[in-house]
Design a protein around this motif. Sequence first.
Motif, PDB file in Angstrom:
ATOM      1  N   TRP A 162      10.125  21.094 -14.340  1.00 48.48           N
ATOM      2  CA  TRP A 162       9.127  20.821 -15.375  1.00 48.48           C
ATOM      3  C   TRP A 162       9.511  21.504 -16.680  1.00 48.48           C
ATOM      4  O   TRP A 162       9.117  21.056 -17.751  1.00 48.48           O
TER       5      TRP A 162
ATOM      6  N   CYS B 257      -0.206  20.050  -8.206  1.00 54.21           N
ATOM      7  CA  CYS B 257      -1.150  19.403  -9.117  1.00 54.21           C
ATOM      8  C   CYS B 257      -2.509  19.156  -8.465  1.00 54.21           C
ATOM      9  O   CYS B 257      -3.479  18.865  -9.165  1.00 54.21           O
TER      10      CYS B 257
ATOM     11  N   LYS C 122      -0.483  24.067 -17.105  1.00 55.39           N
ATOM     12  CA  LYS C 122      -0.470  23.234 -18.308  1.00 55.39           C
ATOM     13  C   LYS C 122      -0.618  24.074 -19.571  1.00 55.39           C
ATOM     14  O   LYS C 122      -0.014  23.767 -20.611  1.00 55.39           O
TER      15      LYS C 122
ATOM     16  N   ASN D 191      -4.229  23.752 -14.285  1.00 57.44           N
ATOM     17  CA  ASN D 191      -4.644  23.925 -15.681  1.00 57.44           C
ATOM     18  C   ASN D 191      -3.956  25.133 -16.309  1.00 57.44           C
ATOM     19  O   ASN D 191      -3.606  25.106 -17.503  1.00 57.44           O
TER      20      ASN D 191
ATOM     21  N   ASP E 130       2.134  23.856 -22.389  1.00 52.58           N
ATOM     22  CA  ASP E 130       1.744  23.502 -23.747  1.00 52.58           C
ATOM     23  C   ASP E 130       2.191  24.573 -24.733  1.00 52.58           C
ATOM     24  O   ASP E 130       2.620  24.267 -25.856  1.00 52.58           O
TER      25      ASP E 130
ATOM     26  N   ASN F  25      -0.670  14.094 -17.678  1.00 54.41           N
ATOM     27  CA  ASN F  25      -1.287  13.417 -16.519  1.00 54.41           C
ATOM     28  C   ASN F  25      -0.765  12.020 -16.301  1.00 54.41           C
ATOM     29  O   ASN F  25      -1.506  11.112 -15.921  1.00 54.41           O
TER      30      ASN F  25
ATOM     31  N   LEU G  20       2.037  17.336 -17.958  1.00 51.03           N
ATOM     32  CA  LEU G  20       1.147  17.819 -19.011  1.00 51.03           C
ATOM     33  C   LEU G  20       0.209  16.719 -19.487  1.00 51.03           C
ATOM     34  O   LEU G  20      -0.961  16.971 -19.796  1.00 51.03           O
TER      35      LEU G  20
END
Length: 512
Positions: free
Chosen positions: A491, A233, A253, A250, A257, A511, A509
């Motif tokens: 994750w 991260c 993520k 990113n 997502d 934070n 995702l």
Amino acid sequence: MYEANIAPFPFWGAKTVSKGGRDPLAVQNSSVVIYTNMITGITNVTVRVRYNGFFCWLLTLIAKRFEKIDISKIDNPTEQIKLIRRGELLLAYIMLDSYPEVTGVSGSIYSQNHFNDETINLAWGADFENKKQHRIYWQNPWGIFGQYYIGALSQLSLIFFPGGEHKTYRVTEEGLGLANIYAESFTKEVEELFWNSIYSGKVTKSSLSEMNDMALHLIENENELSEYARIFCKPDRQDITGNDINHRINSIKLIMDYIRTDGKEVLPRNFVLTFLRHNFEQVLSNMDDASTDQLSWFLYELNELSHAAYEAFHFAILYSITEEPQPLDVILENLRIEFESYEPSESTEEIYALYDNVKQCYKDRNYGALVYEASRMIIALYKSIEDHIEFLLEFGQHENYDVQHPGYAPSLLIRLVDETSSVNWSFVENCIYFAINDHLRSSYSKSTIGQGLVHNYMVEDELIWRLRRPEPVRTSPRLQNVLQYIEDMKWIELSGDYYTITERGLKVLNNV
């Protein structure tokens, strides 16, 4: 003075030797630059995240033990690499003994083929000097560590390269922290057994199960899971103004997502390509609101689609010729006849439908149809970004993507297409000549006198003949290995046939 032993010279009567190569038009590096920038610390061959902890621990173990038993070897690169290689092979045997079904274990094929004896000779199978007598587990002298993980570990700030006063690889402060956390998963007795095995070069098969807490796919220690989360991260690096660059997390993520929303019913084997398509179509429909990371993955996919269409002109020629020299004009005339007699089954400008058509033409071995569909695809790609070309060139420059590279899609499309372009033989012939010239130029630049050619075909005195017949391929953007990493870190998880995002993943995702 010319010295033959220094500068190789051609012997024109020698048999032609062809070397491998998967990029006949020298365009694919434009994609490699993008995914390398987006996913630092993860490569196409670093499959299991726990190898990072294992190597940090192994480097630390070797240094600690030599400090106690033979201080003269603590900075000896030969001794260090020898023990690293034995440790890699031992880990492969441990995985085979307890978890033979787990994938992503380097050295597993060798260990499967040498698992009969009760006492396993690690030195015989791992030490590089034995390569002259028999096949060893890994042909690269630096082992799995050297071939696959050195770069990734360095990018993650976990190791130092040899240099200055030190001749060996050393862990950083972060690397030492990870090594200590990794060691929390097993006892001191297990560490002692592992060390004695690699130092002596032998281990009994019956003792392998005692070390299975070191398994690459099982991270049960909450501290270790948290440490991997922190490492992956954190920012990739800082730009020249001191601002953090966070492309890696990113990108992860974006993937998570997608799993949480539109990708929740995509099979793992199809996941990477469907994610790239999803992102491409999203950005294309609303480029003004796309993030930097979305734009970069859009450009990656734009590159891949443009390369597939452009390379079709090269492969149409390659697959239409023989190993005997033929007039190039005859080959072009035959392609023209096939092109003009081809009737597409549908009228579409949808890019992925055209991409499917191109792939079907390869299966049908209809190369006149192939250049027809490739022309449609090239023109459709150009039209899709026509209003954004200047923006994409500026964005590429800002991200250091070398917009002048022949494979950078906006530049490539500008070279091939203009506002007046249409699907006709004149356009096809122009693209074919571009492809032939790019192939010959790149092949000559890669070939070494006396060491072999990378040409797919040769053209001379208006004749063309085939040297080898490779298949068209996309580049692999590391995302499959990203999926394995974030699955190892818990994750995401496989729920039935599909990925789902876990509570731990949702916290990343969001934070939290």
